[in-house]
Design a protein around this motif. Structure first.
Motif, PDB file in Angstrom:
ATOM      1  N   VAL A  94      22.749   8.719   4.191  1.00 52.54           N
ATOM      2  CA  VAL A  94      21.438   9.288   3.885  1.00 52.54           C
ATOM      3  C   VAL A  94      20.968   8.835   2.505  1.00 52.54           C
ATOM      4  CG1 VAL A  94      20.213  11.444   3.363  1.00 52.54           C
ATOM      5  CG2 VAL A  94      21.635  11.279   5.404  1.00 52.54           C
ATOM      6  N   VAL A  95      21.863   8.862   1.533  1.00 54.10           N
ATOM      7  CA  VAL A  95      21.518   8.430   0.178  1.00 54.10           C
ATOM      8  C   VAL A  95      21.083   6.966   0.183  1.00 54.10           C
ATOM      9  CG1 VAL A  95      22.431   7.995  -2.141  1.00 54.10           C
ATOM     10  CG2 VAL A  95      23.013  10.111  -0.950  1.00 54.10           C
ATOM     11  N   LEU A  96      21.852   6.104   0.845  1.00 54.25           N
ATOM     12  CA  LEU A  96      21.515   4.683   0.884  1.00 54.25           C
ATOM     13  C   LEU A  96      20.187   4.440   1.594  1.00 54.25           C
ATOM     14  CD1 LEU A  96      25.060   3.265   1.721  1.00 54.25           C
ATOM     15  CD2 LEU A  96      23.844   3.060  -0.453  1.00 54.25           C
ATOM     16  N   LEU A  97      19.928   5.199   2.647  1.00 60.37           N
ATOM     17  CA  LEU A  97      18.659   5.056   3.366  1.00 60.37           C
ATOM     18  C   LEU A  97      17.486   5.462   2.481  1.00 60.37           C
ATOM     19  CD1 LEU A  97      17.377   4.372   6.105  1.00 60.37           C
ATOM     20  CD2 LEU A  97      17.608   6.784   6.719  1.00 60.37           C
ATOM     21  N   MET A  98      17.599   6.575   1.785  1.00 58.09           N
ATOM     22  CA  MET A  98      16.534   7.011   0.884  1.00 58.09           C
ATOM     23  C   MET A  98      16.303   5.995  -0.233  1.00 58.09           C
ATOM     24  SD  MET A  98      15.301   9.916   1.982  1.00 58.09           S
ATOM     25  CE  MET A  98      15.518   9.161   3.612  1.00 58.09           C
ATOM     26  N   GLN A  99      17.379   5.471  -0.791  1.00 60.14           N
ATOM     27  CA  GLN A  99      17.257   4.504  -1.879  1.00 60.14           C
ATOM     28  C   GLN A  99      16.584   3.218  -1.399  1.00 60.14           C
ATOM     29  OE1 GLN A  99      21.412   4.435  -2.892  1.00 60.14           O
ATOM     30  NE2 GLN A  99      21.144   5.773  -4.654  1.00 60.14           N
ATOM     31  N   GLY A 100      16.954   2.757  -0.200  1.00 55.51           N
ATOM     32  CA  GLY A 100      16.381   1.515   0.305  1.00 55.51           C
ATOM     33  C   GLY A 100      14.926   1.647   0.677  1.00 55.51           C
ATOM     34  N   ILE A 101      14.558   2.747   1.334  1.00 54.55           N
ATOM     35  CA  ILE A 101      13.187   2.913   1.815  1.00 54.55           C
ATOM     36  C   ILE A 101      12.238   3.300   0.689  1.00 54.55           C
ATOM     37  CG2 ILE A 101      11.703   4.324   3.287  1.00 54.55           C
ATOM     38  CD1 ILE A 101      13.961   4.464   5.300  1.00 54.55           C
ATOM     39  N   LEU A 102      12.625   4.273  -0.132  1.00 56.79           N
ATOM     40  CA  LEU A 102      11.716   4.802  -1.141  1.00 56.79           C
ATOM     41  C   LEU A 102      11.739   4.028  -2.450  1.00 56.79           C
ATOM     42  CD1 LEU A 102      12.270   8.651  -0.709  1.00 56.79           C
ATOM     43  CD2 LEU A 102      10.472   7.238   0.284  1.00 56.79           C
ATOM     44  N   PHE A 103      12.917   3.562  -2.854  1.00 56.31           N
ATOM     45  CA  PHE A 103      13.063   3.020  -4.207  1.00 56.31           C
ATOM     46  C   PHE A 103      13.386   1.533  -4.262  1.00 56.31           C
ATOM     47  CE2 PHE A 103      14.002   7.534  -4.227  1.00 56.31           C
ATOM     48  CZ  PHE A 103      13.188   7.990  -5.262  1.00 56.31           C
ATOM     49  N   ALA A 104      13.411   0.868  -3.110  1.00 52.61           N
ATOM     50  CA  ALA A 104      13.680  -0.579  -3.044  1.00 52.61           C
ATOM     51  C   ALA A 104      15.005  -0.918  -3.716  1.00 52.61           C
ATOM     52  CB  ALA A 104      12.536  -1.376  -3.692  1.00 52.61           C
ATOM     53  N   ASP A 105      15.984  -0.058  -3.528  1.00 54.27           N
ATOM     54  CA  ASP A 105      17.313  -0.251  -4.116  1.00 54.27           C
ATOM     55  C   ASP A 105      18.312  -0.484  -2.990  1.00 54.27           C
ATOM     56  OD1 ASP A 105      19.468  -0.361  -5.790  1.00 54.27           O
ATOM     57  OD2 ASP A 105      19.529   1.792  -6.229  1.00 54.27           O
TER      58      ASP A 105
ATOM     59  N   LEU B 181       8.296  10.070 -18.126  1.00 50.87           N
ATOM     60  CA  LEU B 181       7.699  10.882 -17.076  1.00 50.87           C
ATOM     61  C   LEU B 181       7.802  10.186 -15.721  1.00 50.87           C
ATOM     62  CD1 LEU B 181       6.093  13.372 -16.200  1.00 50.87           C
ATOM     63  CD2 LEU B 181       3.988  12.138 -16.802  1.00 50.87           C
ATOM     64  N   SER B 182       7.577   8.875 -15.705  1.00 50.49           N
ATOM     65  CA  SER B 182       7.629   8.114 -14.455  1.00 50.49           C
ATOM     66  C   SER B 182       9.017   8.178 -13.831  1.00 50.49           C
ATOM     67  CB  SER B 182       7.228   6.659 -14.709  1.00 50.49           C
ATOM     68  OG  SER B 182       7.331   5.892 -13.537  1.00 50.49           O
ATOM     69  N   GLY B 183      10.037   7.914 -14.644  1.00 49.31           N
ATOM     70  CA  GLY B 183      11.408   7.948 -14.132  1.00 49.31           C
ATOM     71  C   GLY B 183      11.836   9.346 -13.731  1.00 49.31           C
ATOM     72  N   GLY B 184      11.422  10.357 -14.517  1.00 48.92           N
ATOM     73  CA  GLY B 184      11.776  11.729 -14.194  1.00 48.92           C
ATOM     74  C   GLY B 184      11.155  12.198 -12.893  1.00 48.92           C
ATOM     75  N   LEU B 185       9.885  11.877 -12.691  1.00 57.59           N
ATOM     76  CA  LEU B 185       9.220  12.250 -11.444  1.00 57.59           C
ATOM     77  C   LEU B 185       9.867  11.565 -10.248  1.00 57.59           C
ATOM     78  CD1 LEU B 185       5.439  12.208 -12.480  1.00 57.59           C
ATOM     79  CD2 LEU B 185       6.819  14.197 -11.864  1.00 57.59           C
ATOM     80  N   ALA B 186      10.199  10.270 -10.415  1.00 56.21           N
ATOM     81  CA  ALA B 186      10.854   9.547  -9.327  1.00 56.21           C
ATOM     82  C   ALA B 186      12.201  10.182  -8.980  1.00 56.21           C
ATOM     83  CB  ALA B 186      11.055   8.080  -9.719  1.00 56.21           C
ATOM     84  N   GLY B 187      12.936  10.584  -9.997  1.00 51.15           N
ATOM     85  CA  GLY B 187      14.223  11.223  -9.755  1.00 51.15           C
ATOM     86  C   GLY B 187      14.085  12.541  -9.012  1.00 51.15           C
ATOM     87  N   VAL B 188      13.123  13.351  -9.423  1.00 47.79           N
ATOM     88  CA  VAL B 188      12.896  14.637  -8.764  1.00 47.79           C
ATOM     89  C   VAL B 188      12.453  14.423  -7.319  1.00 47.79           C
ATOM     90  CG1 VAL B 188      11.410  16.682  -8.731  1.00 47.79           C
ATOM     91  CG2 VAL B 188      12.392  15.886 -10.892  1.00 47.79           C
ATOM     92  N   ILE B 189      11.576  13.452  -7.095  1.00 49.66           N
ATOM     93  CA  ILE B 189      11.133  13.149  -5.728  1.00 49.66           C
ATOM     94  C   ILE B 189      12.313  12.683  -4.890  1.00 49.66           C
ATOM     95  CG2 ILE B 189       9.730  11.577  -4.329  1.00 49.66           C
ATOM     96  CD1 ILE B 189       7.683  11.605  -6.654  1.00 49.66           C
ATOM     97  N   GLY B 190      13.166  11.859  -5.469  1.00 57.24           N
ATOM     98  CA  GLY B 190      14.325  11.355  -4.739  1.00 57.24           C
ATOM     99  C   GLY B 190      15.293  12.459  -4.350  1.00 57.24           C
ATOM    100  N   VAL B 191      15.580  13.361  -5.289  1.00 57.98           N
ATOM    101  CA  VAL B 191      16.470  14.487  -4.995  1.00 57.98           C
ATOM    102  C   VAL B 191      15.877  15.356  -3.897  1.00 57.98           C
ATOM    103  CG1 VAL B 191      17.368  16.665  -5.921  1.00 57.98           C
ATOM    104  CG2 VAL B 191      17.614  14.557  -7.232  1.00 57.98           C
ATOM    105  N   THR B 192      14.584  15.629  -4.006  1.00 59.51           N
ATOM    106  CA  THR B 192      13.923  16.473  -3.009  1.00 59.51           C
ATOM    107  C   THR B 192      13.948  15.821  -1.631  1.00 59.51           C
ATOM    108  OG1 THR B 192      12.439  17.340  -4.727  1.00 59.51           O
ATOM    109  CG2 THR B 192      11.785  17.673  -2.428  1.00 59.51           C
ATOM    110  N   ALA B 193      13.606  14.533  -1.564  1.00 62.28           N
ATOM    111  CA  ALA B 193      13.592  13.837  -0.280  1.00 62.28           C
ATOM    112  C   ALA B 193      14.981  13.775   0.335  1.00 62.28           C
ATOM    113  CB  ALA B 193      13.032  12.424  -0.461  1.00 62.28           C
ATOM    114  N   THR B 194      15.982  13.553  -0.502  1.00 61.97           N
ATOM    115  CA  THR B 194      17.352  13.448  -0.001  1.00 61.97           C
ATOM    116  C   THR B 194      17.867  14.780   0.516  1.00 61.97           C
ATOM    117  OG1 THR B 194      17.809  11.658  -1.565  1.00 61.97           O
ATOM    118  CG2 THR B 194      19.705  12.734  -0.573  1.00 61.97           C
ATOM    119  N   ILE B 195      17.591  15.849  -0.199  1.00 59.94           N
ATOM    120  CA  ILE B 195      18.108  17.147   0.253  1.00 59.94           C
ATOM    121  C   ILE B 195      17.376  17.616   1.501  1.00 59.94           C
ATOM    122  CG2 ILE B 195      16.603  18.724  -1.065  1.00 59.94           C
ATOM    123  CD1 ILE B 195      19.175  20.285  -1.768  1.00 59.94           C
TER     124      ILE B 195
END
Length: 351
Positions: A89-100, A309-323
């Motif tokens: 799930v983590v890898l899927l979120m990272q690949g789709i949302l964050f291009a990682d 702010l940009s990195g912090g918002l991205a992190g919060v969005i990522g945590v929320t989407a993953t959970i």
């Protein structure tokens, strides 16, 4: 150790994708036995916590950083089958949302980090807790060793995949040496994070730690020369111990703080795989990510100029989407288990 598109050729990536899909299918079935009313909510939180901590690259050598892989941590907290799903799930979120991590390389990354990382870590962990004295310190120590070994094991798995389907002609011996060497250092950081997290959860709710379930063996008393089970102790009132909700909320708060605030101070140096690719001459084979124009690419929010702010918002969005994604999957798996074991699903034949 997120493999981008282009490092591994299409046929090998396809085979890795089939292996990953099979492992996920097996894990969905196996997770039914691991998840219960207490651990199902925890599993989604574990996925979100691993996402958050993976944003915290830590320096391991001059010009090189590392980050948590999470296989050992997830396997010990929620079980090996559920752990494969967590990391996937983590890898899927990272690949789709964050291009990682490349999308065509998703099977490679799941095979490498979710399958090899989890299987090796849990095998080492179970072996250690069986031979060492039973106790909380043993679980924590075994967590440290398991995490430490799992990281270079995953590095070796990547090297094996590169030996089969690498797109650049490089010295495999040099790549192997470099990958294992730097990931042993990364493994030390992984081991410390894993042991501290497992130890913290055991300290407040050992019953929520899958790998600590053997700590609840019944006490034996010798009566008349024979060993018998001691009377079960009275359960500790809920008010006298940390509630499940408190643990969940604390974990969520920690994940949000780590991803939304602490991640700003993470090392900007390339991680172990990227550094090896630069040094050994195959970094140029990486292809541009399919989602490179994502609004959250590179863990920043598009059009937000303030880097913090940009990195912090991205992190919060990522945590929320993953959970949300993880909890939905684990709730469905738990519900399927309940349906399978309900009285209405059982038939009795008269003979």
């Amino acid at each position: 150790m997120h493999v981008p598109d282009g490092f591994i050729d299409a046929p090998t990536s396809a085979v890795a994708g089939v292996v990953a899909a099979g492992a996920v299918a097996v894990s969905l079935r196996g997770a039914r036995r691991e998840l219960d009313e207490r651990t199902a909510p925890l599993a989604g939180l574990v996925a979100a916590f691993i996402f958050a901590v993976q944003m915290l690259n830590f320096p391991v050598a001059a010009g090189t950083s590392g980050h948590l892989l999470g296989g050992a941590l997830a396997a010990i907290l929620v079980g090996p089958y559920t752990a494969v799903l967590c990391i996937s799930v983590v890898l899927l979120m990272q690949g789709i949302l964050f291009a990682d991590g490349g999308l065509t390389a998703l099977g490679v990354n799941i095979t490498d980090m979710a399958i090899v990382g989890v299987v090796v870590a849990y095998a080492v962990f179970r072996g250690l807790v069986k031979v060492l004295p039973n106790g909380r310190r043993t679980v924590t120590a075994a967590s440290f060793v398991a995490a430490l070994i799992s990281v270079p094991a995953a590095a070796l798995a990547f090297t094996a995949l590169y030996a089969v389907g690498g797109t650049t002609d490089v010295s495999l011996a040099k790549v192997t040496t470099a990958m294992v060497g730097v990931h042993i250092l990364i493994g030390i950081g992984e081991a410390a994070i894993t042991a501290l997290t497992v130890g913290a959860v055991i300290a407040v709710r050992p019953d929520l730690v899958y790998g600590a379930r053997d700590l609840r063996r019944p006490l034996k008393l010798r009566v008349g020369g024979e060993l018998v089970d001691a009377p079960a102790a009275e359960p500790v009132p809920v008010a006298a111990r940390t509630s499940h909700r408190a643990v969940w909320l604390s974990g969520l708060a920690a994940s949000l703080v780590l991803a939304g605030v602490v991640s700003f101070y993470a090392s900007a140096s390339p991680d172990g795989l990227e550094k090896v690719a630069q040094d050994k001459g195959f970094i140029d084979s990486a292809e541009e990510h399919t989602n490179a124009d994502s609004p959250l690419a590179d863990y920043g929010v598009k059009d937000v100029d303030n880097a913090r702010l940009s990195g912090g918002l991205a992190g919060v969005i990522g945590v929320t989407a993953t959970i949300v994604a993880g909890s939905g999957i684990f709730w469905a798996v738990r519900r399927r288990r309940s349906d399978d074991t309900s009285p209405s699903s059982t038939t009795v034949e008269n003979v």
